[in-house]
Scaffold this motif. Sequence first.
Motif: not given
Length: 369
Positions: A200-201, A204, A207-208, A269, A272, A276
């Motif tokens: 989790v970058t 967000r 990149e997320g 968040q 994201v 994953w």
Amino acid sequence: MGEQQLVEIAKALSKSARILIMDEPTSALSPAECERLFRIIRQLAADGVAIVYISHRIDEVMHLAERVTVFRDGRHVMTKHMAGTDENAIISAMVGRALLDTSHEVRAIPGGDTVLSVERLSLSRPDRSGWRTLLDGVSFDLAAGEVLGIGGLLGSGRTEILETIFGCAEGRTGGEIRLDGAPVEIRSPREARRLGIALVTEDRKAEGLHLGASITDNIALPLVSALSRFGLRSMSGEKALAGDAVKALVIRCASIEQPAGTLSGGNQQKVVIGKWLATRPRVLLLDEPTRGIDVGAKREIYDLIFRLAGEGLAIVVVSSEMPELLHLSDRILVMTEGRQAGLLARAEASEERIMQLAAPRRGDARTAA
């Protein structure tokens, strides 16, 4: 991210403005950079600049503001002089209820098998003078059910550790990564995901998430191929996956077809993280997992991290917030100038000890030939 934030602040300060609006200005800054910014803010206020300071960090509001205004769900719920309120009242107004104590959780020290081992991890990138060292000789083990925190100042190499493990770091890498004791080569995020590693970058939005895509599309993205049949997407399978994630993570949305970009920061968040978790990872890498989200969503993510660790997931958390690092971590790896300065057990970790280790020392910065 931190350096970008400093440039943006410098740009705003260069305008000689009479009114300065600062929206989460410290979200990517270390404690040292935050304190420097606070001194500038106090000086600007003393010089007559009117400042609107927007932050989810209650301690900053208590530290800087003369008055505080709270909004919740788009509505104004409170405005008070700081002399007439306290931190608990602000938090209650923000989340609509009293918040549980966020002091360090009392958890049994994990005794699971070692899942991830990192030995002599290194990373360097070319610059005008040759190769600049970003990581040098970082080593640690991570057990099932353990939360390993990584702390350090801006530019200390925290994010680079996660990127190197996940196979997305730019530059020349070295060292050895082992899963369950077996050496692995991770040259891309695809290989990391196949091995059961998720990242989790810290950014967000960039990149997320695909902000214009729906919650369903975002959560199903890593598993589109696995859910497909005969080369065709399984829309029912993707919707079921998204629905399960929304329910499990309490993602507040109008529907699973709502665009991710229209959600609040905390719910973005969670999308994201849900994306994953849907891949069923064995190692979860979290880079600034609560940056720019409100205290209620932050508490929910803390609870999620503890629950996942309790289920045996091995977790690494990078955080610029010292209380958060101490609250979440079983052990804390402290970085300074790309090198490992110390590895602290929970019992010996404190803000003072972490800062002592994180502070750069003369001669620390090095350039590889």
